[in-house]
Write a protein that holds these residues in place. Sequence first.
Motif, mmCIF file in Angstrom:
data_model
loop_
_atom_site.group_PDB
_atom_site.id
_atom_site.type_symbol
_atom_site.label_atom_id
_atom_site.label_comp_id
_atom_site.label_asym_id
_atom_site.label_seq_id
_atom_site.Cartn_x
_atom_site.Cartn_y
_atom_site.Cartn_z
ATOM 1 N N ASP A 27 0.847 -1.198 0.000
ATOM 2 C CA ASP A 27 0.000 0.000 0.000
ATOM 3 C C ASP A 27 0.885 1.251 0.000
ATOM 4 O OD1 ASP A 27 -1.955 1.912 0.229
ATOM 5 O OD2 ASP A 27 -2.960 0.992 1.949
ATOM 6 N N PRO A 28 1.454 1.596 -1.151
ATOM 7 C CA PRO A 28 2.337 2.767 -1.196
ATOM 8 C C PRO A 28 1.611 4.070 -0.907
ATOM 9 C CG PRO A 28 1.880 1.978 -3.416
ATOM 10 C CD PRO A 28 1.333 0.954 -2.478
ATOM 11 N N ASP A 29 0.337 4.160 -1.236
ATOM 12 C CA ASP A 29 -0.410 5.387 -0.960
ATOM 13 C C ASP A 29 -0.503 5.637 0.544
ATOM 14 O OD1 ASP A 29 -0.750 5.624 -3.686
ATOM 15 O OD2 ASP A 29 -2.817 4.912 -3.680
ATOM 16 N N ALA A 30 -0.666 4.571 1.325
ATOM 17 C CA ALA A 30 -0.705 4.722 2.784
ATOM 18 C C ALA A 30 0.655 5.170 3.314
ATOM 19 C CB ALA A 30 -1.125 3.408 3.438
ATOM 20 N N PHE A 34 1.359 8.600 5.406
ATOM 21 C CA PHE A 34 2.083 8.614 6.681
ATOM 22 C C PHE A 34 3.222 9.622 6.626
ATOM 23 C CE2 PHE A 34 5.070 7.316 9.882
ATOM 24 C CZ PHE A 34 4.302 6.816 10.921
ATOM 25 N N ALA A 35 3.973 9.622 5.515
ATOM 26 C CA ALA A 35 5.098 10.542 5.373
ATOM 27 C C ALA A 35 4.638 11.996 5.390
ATOM 28 C CB ALA A 35 5.858 10.247 4.089
ATOM 29 N N ILE A 36 3.507 12.275 4.783
ATOM 30 C CA ILE A 36 2.992 13.650 4.736
ATOM 31 C C ILE A 36 2.699 14.164 6.142
ATOM 32 C CG2 ILE A 36 1.000 15.038 3.999
ATOM 33 C CD1 ILE A 36 1.053 13.339 1.385
ATOM 34 N N GLY A 37 2.328 13.255 7.046
ATOM 35 C CA GLY A 37 2.053 13.654 8.420
ATOM 36 C C GLY A 37 3.225 13.501 9.361
ATOM 37 N N ALA A 38 4.385 13.068 8.843
ATOM 38 C CA ALA A 38 5.545 12.798 9.698
ATOM 39 C C ALA A 38 6.351 14.064 9.952
ATOM 40 C CB ALA A 38 6.429 11.737 9.051
ATOM 41 N N GLU A 202 16.373 17.222 -12.011
ATOM 42 C CA GLU A 202 15.543 18.421 -11.984
ATOM 43 C C GLU A 202 15.652 19.076 -10.612
ATOM 44 O OE1 GLU A 202 11.581 17.466 -13.171
ATOM 45 O OE2 GLU A 202 12.204 16.536 -15.046
ATOM 46 N N PRO A 203 16.826 19.640 -10.285
ATOM 47 C CA PRO A 203 17.009 20.191 -8.944
ATOM 48 C C PRO A 203 16.069 21.345 -8.622
ATOM 49 C CG PRO A 203 18.836 20.799 -10.389
ATOM 50 C CD PRO A 203 18.041 19.757 -11.114
ATOM 51 N N ALA A 204 15.566 22.037 -9.641
ATOM 52 C CA ALA A 204 14.642 23.143 -9.387
ATOM 53 C C ALA A 204 13.340 22.650 -8.758
ATOM 54 C CB ALA A 204 14.353 23.889 -10.685
ATOM 55 N N ALA A 205 13.040 21.360 -8.937
ATOM 56 C CA ALA A 205 11.791 20.811 -8.414
ATOM 57 C C ALA A 205 11.941 20.240 -7.010
ATOM 58 C CB ALA A 205 11.286 19.714 -9.358
ATOM 59 N N LEU A 206 13.145 20.314 -6.425
ATOM 60 C CA LEU A 206 13.346 19.770 -5.090
ATOM 61 C C LEU A 206 12.492 20.534 -4.080
ATOM 62 C CD1 LEU A 206 17.210 19.214 -5.071
ATOM 63 C CD2 LEU A 206 15.422 17.507 -5.408
ATOM 64 N N SER A 207 11.863 19.776 -3.181
ATOM 65 C CA SER A 207 10.982 20.381 -2.183
ATOM 66 C C SER A 207 11.065 19.570 -0.902
ATOM 67 C CB SER A 207 9.539 20.395 -2.702
ATOM 68 O OG SER A 207 8.632 20.756 -1.664
ATOM 69 N N ALA A 208 10.915 20.233 0.241
ATOM 70 C CA ALA A 208 10.875 19.546 1.529
ATOM 71 C C ALA A 208 9.490 19.001 1.852
ATOM 72 C CB ALA A 208 11.318 20.511 2.630
ATOM 73 N N ASP A 209 8.524 19.290 1.015
ATOM 74 C CA ASP A 209 7.160 18.807 1.216
ATOM 75 C C ASP A 209 7.065 17.368 0.711
ATOM 76 O OD1 ASP A 209 4.469 18.232 1.248
ATOM 77 O OD2 ASP A 209 3.857 20.048 0.171
ATOM 78 N N PRO A 210 6.788 16.385 1.578
ATOM 79 C CA PRO A 210 6.728 14.993 1.115
ATOM 80 C C PRO A 210 5.624 14.734 0.089
ATOM 81 C CG PRO A 210 6.004 15.172 3.396
ATOM 82 C CD PRO A 210 6.596 16.504 3.026
ATOM 83 N N ALA A 211 4.647 15.631 0.006
ATOM 84 C CA ALA A 211 3.588 15.443 -0.986
ATOM 85 C C ALA A 211 4.069 15.718 -2.398
ATOM 86 C CB ALA A 211 2.406 16.344 -0.659
ATOM 87 N N VAL A 212 5.125 16.534 -2.547
ATOM 88 C CA VAL A 212 5.607 16.887 -3.887
ATOM 89 C C VAL A 212 7.100 16.667 -4.060
ATOM 90 C CG1 VAL A 212 3.769 18.575 -4.253
ATOM 91 C CG2 VAL A 212 5.918 19.311 -3.224
#
Length: 224
Positions: A27-30, A34-38, A202-212
Amino acid sequence: MKRPEIVARRIGREQQPIAIIDDFAPDPDALRAFAIGAEFGPGREHYPGIRATLPDRYLAEQQALIATVLREIFGHATSAKMLDASFSIVTRAPEELSLEQRLPHVDAVEAGRIAMVHYLSPDSADGTAFFRHRATGFETIDAARAGIYYPHLDAELRNGAMPAGYIADDTSLFERIHHVDARYNRAVLYRSAALHSGAIREPAALSADPAVGRLTVTAFLAAT
């Protein structure tokens, strides 16, 4: 739920084994939720980003599959101990990288060490690249080679800097010998002694947000 699909490859002149497993987690979506809330914090060692704790069930769910891969592809038939595993997100801008972070690296030189990267970004376009050091021809650095490789590399670096940014392709010092494409819910396992790097294109797309951001699980095992 799809069954995991395992592909074994041997790469480079040294013909080192790697294992690529698609549909790795049930279940990768789960896991992403979890990561988004970590709570993420700074990465240890030279990791150019942030890390967070995995759910307890992650290692239990993957234990049997990992054991099969270690036995059938890497020849470790007895036991494996998980040394470290965490969510990881690359966040550091290319111009902020240290010299160590611009080089291919090994995670350990001890025999029996195995590394794993589990890709959890649906839109990732990078992956993991493996390299050969041109001057020595080494594709792996074990305890016996370390005394040759590191002094040689230090001398080369004194005579010329590595290019700025993440390494994903050939340079004057290193030749890329293989590339594993990132794919959602794909895992790659390889010997920790292999020279490798995250292929950040694509280093310009690096983000600390686990959702993106470039969300992965990184893990290190000691197998016998």
